[in-house]
Design a protein around this motif. Structure first.
Motif, PDB file in Angstrom:
ATOM      1  N   GLN D  60      -9.306 -22.409  22.867  1.00 22.22           N
ATOM      2  CA  GLN D  60      -9.622 -23.732  23.041  1.00 22.22           C
ATOM      3  C   GLN D  60      -9.039 -24.428  24.219  1.00 22.22           C
ATOM      4  OE1 GLN D  60     -11.232 -25.164  20.740  1.00 22.22           O
ATOM      5  NE2 GLN D  60     -10.807 -24.211  18.950  1.00 22.22           N
ATOM      6  N   ASN D  63     -12.041 -23.967  26.548  1.00 23.83           N
ATOM      7  CA  ASN D  63     -12.795 -25.157  26.092  1.00 23.83           C
ATOM      8  C   ASN D  63     -12.306 -26.456  26.494  1.00 23.83           C
ATOM      9  OD1 ASN D  63     -14.596 -23.323  24.824  1.00 23.83           O
ATOM     10  ND2 ASN D  63     -13.677 -23.864  22.785  1.00 23.83           N
ATOM     11  N   GLN D  82     -16.823 -17.900  26.585  1.00 24.16           N
ATOM     12  CA  GLN D  82     -16.477 -16.645  25.653  1.00 24.16           C
ATOM     13  C   GLN D  82     -15.480 -16.044  26.289  1.00 24.16           C
ATOM     14  OE1 GLN D  82     -17.476 -13.107  25.790  1.00 24.16           O
ATOM     15  NE2 GLN D  82     -19.228 -13.268  26.722  1.00 24.16           N
ATOM     16  N   LEU D 213     -16.527 -19.292  16.384  1.00 28.96           N
ATOM     17  CA  LEU D 213     -15.724 -19.429  17.753  1.00 28.96           C
ATOM     18  C   LEU D 213     -15.634 -17.834  18.233  1.00 28.96           C
ATOM     19  CD1 LEU D 213     -14.137 -20.881  19.814  1.00 28.96           C
ATOM     20  CD2 LEU D 213     -12.067 -20.737  18.339  1.00 28.96           C
ATOM     21  N   SER D 218     -18.543 -20.645  22.630  1.00 25.47           N
ATOM     22  CA  SER D 218     -18.561 -22.136  22.599  1.00 25.47           C
ATOM     23  C   SER D 218     -19.520 -22.602  23.409  1.00 25.47           C
ATOM     24  CB  SER D 218     -17.326 -22.616  22.882  1.00 25.47           C
ATOM     25  OG  SER D 218     -16.435 -22.082  21.970  1.00 25.47           O
ATOM     26  N   GLN D 239     -18.353 -30.498  21.685  1.00 28.79           N
ATOM     27  CA  GLN D 239     -18.291 -28.956  21.427  1.00 28.79           C
ATOM     28  C   GLN D 239     -19.062 -28.817  20.108  1.00 28.79           C
ATOM     29  OE1 GLN D 239     -14.646 -26.787  21.275  1.00 28.79           O
ATOM     30  NE2 GLN D 239     -15.725 -25.051  20.300  1.00 28.79           N
ATOM     31  N   ASN D 242     -19.524 -24.311  17.918  1.00 30.35           N
ATOM     32  CA  ASN D 242     -19.809 -22.923  18.194  1.00 30.35           C
ATOM     33  C   ASN D 242     -20.808 -22.154  17.534  1.00 30.35           C
ATOM     34  OD1 ASN D 242     -16.450 -23.358  17.300  1.00 30.35           O
ATOM     35  ND2 ASN D 242     -16.981 -22.716  19.478  1.00 30.35           N
TER      36      ASN D 242
END
Lengths: 255, 255, 255, 255
Positions: D60, D63, D82, D213, D218, D239, D242
């Motif tokens: 996260q 991201n 990833q 995820l 993502s 987002q 995923n």
């Protein structure tokens, strides 16, 4: 400026395609070397009956082409040639065509190629040229003077190694009456002292007496020519007696 | 492998200079266009007394050279020529010489240049070639088919604009007996309709009846040739009746 | 190697996309300089209340980041910083990541950027960092030692010119109580002697007594550290008392 | 413009060094992908006690950094991440910084790196960051939409292969109580069906129920946000659950 209405509009509509050209500026303050190599010259040499291992006519034709390249393009410091290759050195400060690699390469290689056909009959008066030969070219950049000297030494050592091999090989074939396969076998793994020994003991040839043109290649440099009754000095391409030792070669480049 | 002791050691000592070569791989999956342009062809045309505004012999010689390039280098899809320039299109999937830009450029331009001298006398039997001409070359990459079409359209529109101008200019000079300066002045700022009108009303020339070779340039494509009594199909370069509309040109490239 | 059937097949099917990477090897035997510049640091400085014209905390933070870059990436000879920029010099013989320009650039700039946030609170204990700052980076190659010296002189002269201007400008604003517009107008067209004179005669400031950190920028070099009771010598980044004269800077690079 | 006499003269004397910058314009009409990779993240993950095989906090955080990159640099169509890597796609028509590769790379990688430290504590509130992490970046150009889709498929397949392996490996170690060496041995040469079977029959884990995820990575895309009582539409990074199938990913890029 030569606008013609609709066509001009169409042209400007398509002109965006110009922006796709590859950028290829050569880094400043580096020596720019363009090397030209004959394409498939093994075949070309056979079909035009070049004398083995060295054909004076072919080598002098190469030199003539290089001279034309230097005279036409005129920012080249010097050039070095051997076998079917020729290297042209542009000064590290040259700003010719803003140092675009493609300009260096294509001007040199096209001038060399057209000269090859143009001057052919001066060197091969009885052997017509059968088809237009091809060449390839590349650009190499050298940041330091030592790098450039080493480049020229590399090409000249290549000349020496190949010429010694070829001289023994063709002597074994032509005078020793070996087949090419036998000659190759005989030479496999030999070092230069052994090759010299074969030439000397079996054929009474002292390799060091072979022409420098064959053993060392050719260097073209610019020389000042003084003409007393004319308009003073001018420069002219001169062939440097084939004593293309790297020292000599690079001393001229620093001029 | 042709080692000769000391020389071989020297050579390997200098060989590091190979690593200075410029990397110039063309991006994959892009059309590769090599364009060749005559260097100083204005002067060359004058000295070889090219007919103005178009010399059939010179144009056909250009086409002959392009044909030789396509036959010798053999991975070229098509080519388009006009005036003293020629563009060669390599397929976007071509992996010739690992797509090195310098290889594309120098092979094309040197083959073109040597062909120019080689085939000269076929097209100029009474006019000797006075010196070896030079050409420059460049590489341009086009990611999409539309970019390639637009490139060809750009070159063909350029052909049209220049040819219309030159046709009127030289008609004014040759038939209208204007000086070049007066002819230029007369044409300044005119659009294509006005140029057409001058030709038609003053000289009874319908521009659209001028040869396509002049107005549109030349396209060379590959065609399959069937030989019933021989070994079946083979391909051959053919000149596409000078109807080099971009549509036609690019439909051939997709083949 | 961690194959898993269908997925592995799929992966290898897509893997051709690797061949599209841009080649960007730096020419050998050239100094490689990576320069990092703050992105929108004018705004960043305002929002974080940097002291004008020089904020010691911000300058020392820059130095701390550069030190981290040198310690983490370890083939950097020296670095020079001023204002919101820092230059890192890789040795001309460095073969780090095969001299790929993208590796030089991105390793330096990312390490610098993460260090900036990481070390922030050491230098700004009472001012929190409000958002993650950006930097840009570039690679420049210098073939000769003189070129590199001139590069460093260029950046240092830039430091001097900007700092003298900023020192007078902010003195006029902060002590002279001019508006920024008035201060700018006052300085328009003045040469350095005039700026020095304003400082001296109106504010009793001798510019040459300003801290070297402001006037000359910072140089980081490697120094050998001898630790008698430990495992002998090791090297450590040291800041060179901000006497970043180009002479000093480049004498260290030759080491 | 802020000239100061002698210094200005000196500066302009040194300014020639600017012309040594590497040209690195990205070919037009190609998708520009910048991929960021963690440097030595194996070590970084260990020292910061990342949970194996997937640490939600670390993913996260990646991201969050990518979101910041997209918001700050604003010409990025989408991004895919990833493990410790993230790819950013600039539109093929982007003319950001004249398409200079160094600008694309360094802006992305520095923003990502500073964000990583900046947002760290939001995702790791109890684990301090021990040192500033490094990243590397590269630029890859894709001429066609299919090439771009295949690139994204390649990265996603890589995610799948590695995640399946890591999931089984760490399950064997953590639940199966194998040593890492034994687990590796057990998995050597297994295809994906066998790995799925180990998970299912020995540990009652259905791999397809693992979080997307982990299995798919993502995707960040732009979405239009409508705010009825405010100033109308605006865009926001979102987002994409995923479900980064290549189809979905590239359908967004065409927007």
């Amino acid at each position: 400026r030569r606008g013609s209405g609709y066509a001009t509009m169409a042209k400007s509509k398509f002109e965006y395609v110009r922006d796709f050209e590859v950028q290829d500026t050569c880094l400043k303050n580096c020596w720019v070397v363009v090397r030209v190599d004959g394409r498939n010259f093994h075949r070309f040499a056979e079909q035009h009956k070049f004398i083995k291992p060295n054909d004076d006519r072919a080598l002098q034709l190469m030199n003539r082409c290089a001279q034309n390249v230097m005279e036409e393009l005129d920012t080249i410091c010097m050039s070095y040639g051997q076998s079917d290759e020729y290297s042209f050195v542009f000064h590290k400060n040259s700003n010719w065509y803003k140092r675009r690699a493609s300009k260096f390469m294509t001007h040199v290689v096209s001038q060399f190629a057209s000269s090859y056909v143009f001057y052919w009959k001066e060197f091969f008066p009885t052997q017509p040229i059968l088809y237009p030969p091809g060449f390839d070219g590349r650009v190499v950049l050298y940041p330091s003077d030592q790098n450039l000297k080493d480049y020229l030494s590399w090409r000249q050592t290549d000349c020496h190694i190949n010429n010694l091999y070829n001289t023994v090989f063709w002597t074994l074939v032509q005078k020793g009456e070996l087949t090419p396969a036998k000659a190759e076998e005989r030479l496999r793994g030999t070092v230069s002292a052994e090759k010299n020994e074969i030439l000397f003991s079996e054929f009474s040839i002292n390799y060091n007496n072979e022409p420098e043109l064959y053993r060392k290649g050719s260097v073209l440099i610019w020389v000042k020519v003084i003409r007393p009754h004319r308009s003073g000095k001018r420069t002219q391409v001169r062939q440097e007696r084939n004593t293309a030792s790297a020292e000599c070669a690079t001393s001229t480049t620093s001029a």
